[in-house]
Design a protein around this motif. Structure first.
Motif, PDB file in Angstrom:
ATOM      1  N   ARG A  77      31.345  52.629  29.994  1.00 37.17           N
ATOM      2  CA  ARG A  77      32.304  52.337  28.919  1.00 37.17           C
ATOM      3  C   ARG A  77      33.211  51.503  29.560  1.00 37.17           C
ATOM      4  O   ARG A  77      33.146  51.036  30.608  1.00 37.17           O
ATOM      5  CB  ARG A  77      33.420  53.533  28.726  1.00 37.17           C
ATOM      6  CG  ARG A  77      34.224  53.925  29.978  1.00 37.17           C
ATOM      7  CD  ARG A  77      35.378  54.860  29.518  1.00 37.17           C
ATOM      8  NE  ARG A  77      36.346  54.566  28.593  1.00 37.17           N
ATOM      9  CZ  ARG A  77      37.326  55.180  28.094  1.00 37.17           C
ATOM     10  NH1 ARG A  77      37.361  56.238  28.494  1.00 37.17           N
ATOM     11  NH2 ARG A  77      38.198  54.523  27.604  1.00 37.17           N
ATOM     12  N   THR A  78      34.016  50.642  28.635  1.00 39.11           N
ATOM     13  CA  THR A  78      35.209  49.746  29.105  1.00 39.11           C
ATOM     14  C   THR A  78      36.369  50.410  28.658  1.00 39.11           C
ATOM     15  O   THR A  78      36.412  51.212  27.712  1.00 39.11           O
ATOM     16  CB  THR A  78      35.026  48.438  28.441  1.00 39.11           C
ATOM     17  OG1 THR A  78      35.148  48.406  27.234  1.00 39.11           O
ATOM     18  CG2 THR A  78      33.582  47.751  29.071  1.00 39.11           C
ATOM     19  N   PHE A  79      37.613  49.695  29.139  1.00 41.95           N
ATOM     20  CA  PHE A  79      38.975  50.514  28.678  1.00 41.95           C
ATOM     21  C   PHE A  79      39.784  49.554  28.001  1.00 41.95           C
ATOM     22  O   PHE A  79      39.812  48.119  28.207  1.00 41.95           O
ATOM     23  CB  PHE A  79      39.777  50.869  30.001  1.00 41.95           C
ATOM     24  CG  PHE A  79      39.005  51.911  30.751  1.00 41.95           C
ATOM     25  CD1 PHE A  79      39.427  53.150  30.459  1.00 41.95           C
ATOM     26  CD2 PHE A  79      37.762  51.647  31.923  1.00 41.95           C
ATOM     27  CE1 PHE A  79      38.666  54.187  31.301  1.00 41.95           C
ATOM     28  CE2 PHE A  79      37.439  52.825  32.507  1.00 41.95           C
ATOM     29  CZ  PHE A  79      37.853  53.907  32.148  1.00 41.95           C
ATOM     30  N   ALA A 166      22.240  53.884  28.626  1.00 42.14           N
ATOM     31  CA  ALA A 166      21.643  53.760  27.162  1.00 42.14           C
ATOM     32  C   ALA A 166      22.697  53.587  26.151  1.00 42.14           C
ATOM     33  O   ALA A 166      22.346  53.196  25.156  1.00 42.14           O
ATOM     34  CB  ALA A 166      20.912  55.224  27.217  1.00 42.14           C
ATOM     35  N   PHE A 167      23.688  54.090  26.428  1.00 39.47           N
ATOM     36  CA  PHE A 167      24.968  54.024  25.494  1.00 39.47           C
ATOM     37  C   PHE A 167      26.189  53.495  26.082  1.00 39.47           C
ATOM     38  O   PHE A 167      26.759  53.767  26.901  1.00 39.47           O
ATOM     39  CB  PHE A 167      25.185  55.555  25.226  1.00 39.47           C
ATOM     40  CG  PHE A 167      26.034  55.759  23.840  1.00 39.47           C
ATOM     41  CD1 PHE A 167      26.045  54.685  22.721  1.00 39.47           C
ATOM     42  CD2 PHE A 167      26.875  57.058  23.704  1.00 39.47           C
ATOM     43  CE1 PHE A 167      26.988  55.054  21.744  1.00 39.47           C
ATOM     44  CE2 PHE A 167      27.555  56.843  22.528  1.00 39.47           C
ATOM     45  CZ  PHE A 167      27.543  56.123  21.629  1.00 39.47           C
ATOM     46  N   LEU A 168      26.926  52.228  25.220  1.00 41.46           N
ATOM     47  CA  LEU A 168      28.010  51.465  25.821  1.00 41.46           C
ATOM     48  C   LEU A 168      28.989  51.648  24.934  1.00 41.46           C
ATOM     49  O   LEU A 168      28.785  51.417  23.675  1.00 41.46           O
ATOM     50  CB  LEU A 168      27.237  50.044  26.118  1.00 41.46           C
ATOM     51  CG  LEU A 168      28.552  49.124  26.762  1.00 41.46           C
ATOM     52  CD1 LEU A 168      28.900  49.422  28.007  1.00 41.46           C
ATOM     53  CD2 LEU A 168      28.164  47.805  26.506  1.00 41.46           C
ATOM     54  N   ILE A 192      23.276  42.421  24.795  1.00 42.54           N
ATOM     55  CA  ILE A 192      23.243  43.715  25.458  1.00 42.54           C
ATOM     56  C   ILE A 192      22.535  44.787  24.341  1.00 42.54           C
ATOM     57  O   ILE A 192      21.461  45.618  25.024  1.00 42.54           O
ATOM     58  CB  ILE A 192      24.582  44.331  25.600  1.00 42.54           C
ATOM     59  CG1 ILE A 192      25.112  43.533  26.880  1.00 42.54           C
ATOM     60  CG2 ILE A 192      24.902  45.907  25.910  1.00 42.54           C
ATOM     61  CD1 ILE A 192      26.758  43.672  26.910  1.00 42.54           C
ATOM     62  N   ASN A 193      22.495  44.788  23.094  1.00 45.80           N
ATOM     63  CA  ASN A 193      21.992  45.596  22.287  1.00 45.80           C
ATOM     64  C   ASN A 193      20.424  45.326  22.209  1.00 45.80           C
ATOM     65  O   ASN A 193      19.635  46.418  22.269  1.00 45.80           O
ATOM     66  CB  ASN A 193      22.598  45.417  20.961  1.00 45.80           C
ATOM     67  CG  ASN A 193      21.967  46.398  19.578  1.00 45.80           C
ATOM     68  OD1 ASN A 193      21.305  46.155  18.794  1.00 45.80           O
ATOM     69  ND2 ASN A 193      21.999  47.799  19.895  1.00 45.80           N
ATOM     70  N   ALA A 194      20.123  44.232  22.459  1.00 46.27           N
ATOM     71  CA  ALA A 194      18.564  43.829  22.529  1.00 46.27           C
ATOM     72  C   ALA A 194      18.070  44.398  23.915  1.00 46.27           C
ATOM     73  O   ALA A 194      16.679  44.376  23.899  1.00 46.27           O
ATOM     74  CB  ALA A 194      18.582  42.273  22.548  1.00 46.27           C
ATOM     75  N   MET A 195      18.913  44.471  24.777  1.00 45.30           N
ATOM     76  CA  MET A 195      18.362  45.544  26.082  1.00 45.30           C
ATOM     77  C   MET A 195      18.137  46.644  26.097  1.00 45.30           C
ATOM     78  O   MET A 195      18.218  47.626  26.906  1.00 45.30           O
ATOM     79  CB  MET A 195      19.275  44.974  27.129  1.00 45.30           C
ATOM     80  CG  MET A 195      19.343  43.539  27.466  1.00 45.30           C
ATOM     81  SD  MET A 195      20.815  43.021  28.723  1.00 45.30           S
ATOM     82  CE  MET A 195      20.279  43.663  29.969  1.00 45.30           C
ATOM     83  N   ASP A 196      18.068  47.265  24.557  1.00 42.95           N
ATOM     84  CA  ASP A 196      17.769  48.600  24.366  1.00 42.95           C
ATOM     85  C   ASP A 196      19.054  49.521  24.794  1.00 42.95           C
ATOM     86  O   ASP A 196      18.973  50.568  25.234  1.00 42.95           O
ATOM     87  CB  ASP A 196      16.721  49.271  24.888  1.00 42.95           C
ATOM     88  CG  ASP A 196      15.321  48.870  24.293  1.00 42.95           C
ATOM     89  OD1 ASP A 196      15.262  48.594  23.313  1.00 42.95           O
ATOM     90  OD2 ASP A 196      14.396  48.840  25.378  1.00 42.95           O
ATOM     91  N   VAL A 197      20.113  48.812  24.418  1.00 39.28           N
ATOM     92  CA  VAL A 197      21.396  49.559  24.778  1.00 39.28           C
ATOM     93  C   VAL A 197      22.088  49.794  23.475  1.00 39.28           C
ATOM     94  O   VAL A 197      22.526  48.800  22.611  1.00 39.28           O
ATOM     95  CB  VAL A 197      22.555  48.893  25.525  1.00 39.28           C
ATOM     96  CG1 VAL A 197      23.720  49.679  25.675  1.00 39.28           C
ATOM     97  CG2 VAL A 197      21.703  48.746  27.153  1.00 39.28           C
ATOM     98  N   THR A 198      22.355  51.138  23.117  1.00 39.18           N
ATOM     99  CA  THR A 198      23.205  51.579  21.580  1.00 39.18           C
ATOM    100  C   THR A 198      24.747  51.331  22.133  1.00 39.18           C
ATOM    101  O   THR A 198      25.157  51.569  23.337  1.00 39.18           O
ATOM    102  CB  THR A 198      22.833  52.975  21.651  1.00 39.18           C
ATOM    103  OG1 THR A 198      21.528  53.218  21.541  1.00 39.18           O
ATOM    104  CG2 THR A 198      23.703  53.523  20.210  1.00 39.18           C
ATOM    105  N   VAL A 199      25.387  50.607  21.238  1.00 36.64           N
ATOM    106  CA  VAL A 199      26.547  50.316  21.382  1.00 36.64           C
ATOM    107  C   VAL A 199      27.576  50.758  20.394  1.00 36.64           C
ATOM    108  O   VAL A 199      27.197  51.327  19.290  1.00 36.64           O
ATOM    109  CB  VAL A 199      26.791  48.787  21.397  1.00 36.64           C
ATOM    110  CG1 VAL A 199      28.199  48.045  21.363  1.00 36.64           C
ATOM    111  CG2 VAL A 199      25.747  48.116  22.064  1.00 36.64           C
ATOM    112  N   PHE A 200      28.701  51.375  20.905  1.00 36.47           N
ATOM    113  CA  PHE A 200      29.687  51.979  20.045  1.00 36.47           C
ATOM    114  C   PHE A 200      31.009  51.007  20.345  1.00 36.47           C
ATOM    115  O   PHE A 200      31.550  51.003  21.366  1.00 36.47           O
ATOM    116  CB  PHE A 200      30.058  53.431  20.581  1.00 36.47           C
ATOM    117  CG  PHE A 200      30.968  54.224  19.686  1.00 36.47           C
ATOM    118  CD1 PHE A 200      30.378  54.717  18.472  1.00 36.47           C
ATOM    119  CD2 PHE A 200      32.203  54.486  20.018  1.00 36.47           C
ATOM    120  CE1 PHE A 200      31.102  55.619  17.634  1.00 36.47           C
ATOM    121  CE2 PHE A 200      32.980  55.199  19.032  1.00 36.47           C
ATOM    122  CZ  PHE A 200      32.302  55.779  18.058  1.00 36.47           C
TER     123      PHE A 200
END
Ligand code: ADP
Ligand code: MG
Length: 253
Positions: A77-79, A166-168, A192-200
């Motif tokens: 995560r970021t803050f 896997a989840f950012l 980032i999403n194209a690197m197989d990372v799910t984003v919230f």
């Protein structure tokens, strides 16, 4: 999450929220100030444990796990309020994130063996690659405290990405950025999403959220009041009424 609630004394910051994010998607979370968005991310990342309900990641419950254990499972995560190590260099700030992926302890750092040296090399390579990803490679030897505001937000993303998530989870990454920085942010989140990372993504600026997300969830007073594609949510009367007061959601979009 299933029926996740967070209480602070008498205040219910997040109220019975069930929410499912699919692997691979970019999900937006919007809602007025104080509607519980950051508290929700804090429960996903182990900063708070839910008062009620469960957080489930890839089939197993992670409710109540400590943040470092959540990171090890693949959530980063970021803050909203930037939390860097101001006196460390940009590169060092990112290398720190590899802690959860390395085995060498204190002794091996003092008396390194082959494995430690190899780990240190990999840590450096990974950190440099993540700085390149966010466009901060030229700043690698600068102290974090000397970066401009928008660059600090990017550094937080680089640090989060260095833990191989896997989840950012991004808590208002565009806050305080100028329009051109926001354009690059949209592009970065897509890469980032194209690197197989799910984003919230929690974000106020509809110009950032709407073109980016597959679906968007809307909170108001700690409750989920709507969920759907950007177009669906834009038309939702409850959202129009709640979010920033009436018509602003469409004015901004
Ligand atoms: P948002 O991110 O949507 O602006 P927050 O999750 O930060 O909202 O806050 C939701 C509500 O919970 C607010 O009323 C806030 O004051 C309260 N809150 C958040 N964290 C705490 C805390 N640690 N202690 C007490 N109240 C809190
Ligand atoms: Mg917040």
């Amino acid at each position: 999450t299933t029926g996740v609630t967070k209480r602070f004394g008498g205040l219910v910051a997040v109220n019975d929220v069930s929410l499912e994010v699919e692997e691979g998607e970019i999900r937006g979370l919007i809602g007025p100030n104080g509607s519980g968005k950051t508290t929700f991310i804090n429960m996903l990342s182990g900063i708070y444990s839910p008062s009620e309900g469960q957080v489930i990641f890839r089939g197993s419950s992670i409710s109540g796990l400590k943040p470092y254990a959540v990171t090890a499972r693949g959530i980063a995560r970021t803050f909203q309020t930037i939390r860097l190590f101001p006196q460390l260099t940009v590169l060092e700030n990112v290398k720190v994130a590899r802690h959860c992926r390395t085995a060498s302890g204190l002794l091996r750092c003092i008396v390194p063996n082959q494995l430690t040296k190899q780990e240190e090399r990999k840590t450096e390579e990974k950190a440099l690659a993540m700085l390149d990803l966010v466009g901060l490679l030229d700043e690698k030897d600068n102290l974090a405290k000397n970066l401009a505001h928008g660059q600090r937000r990017l550094l937080e993303i680089a640090r989060a990405m260095a833990s191989d998530p896997a989840f950012l989870l991004l808590d208002e990454p565009g806050a305080g950025m100028n329009p051109s920085e926001k354009d690059s942010l949209v592009d970065l989140i897509q890469r980032i999403n194209a690197m197989d990372v799910t984003v919230f993504l929690i974000e106020h600026d509809m110009k950032v959220v709407m073109p980016l997300v597959d679906r968007v969830t809307v909170f108001n007073f700690g409750k989920k009041i709507a969920e759907g594609t950007p177009d669906e949510v834009r038309e939702d009367e409850k959202v129009i009424e709640a979010y920033l007061g009436r018509r602003d959601i469409n004015a901004q979009g």
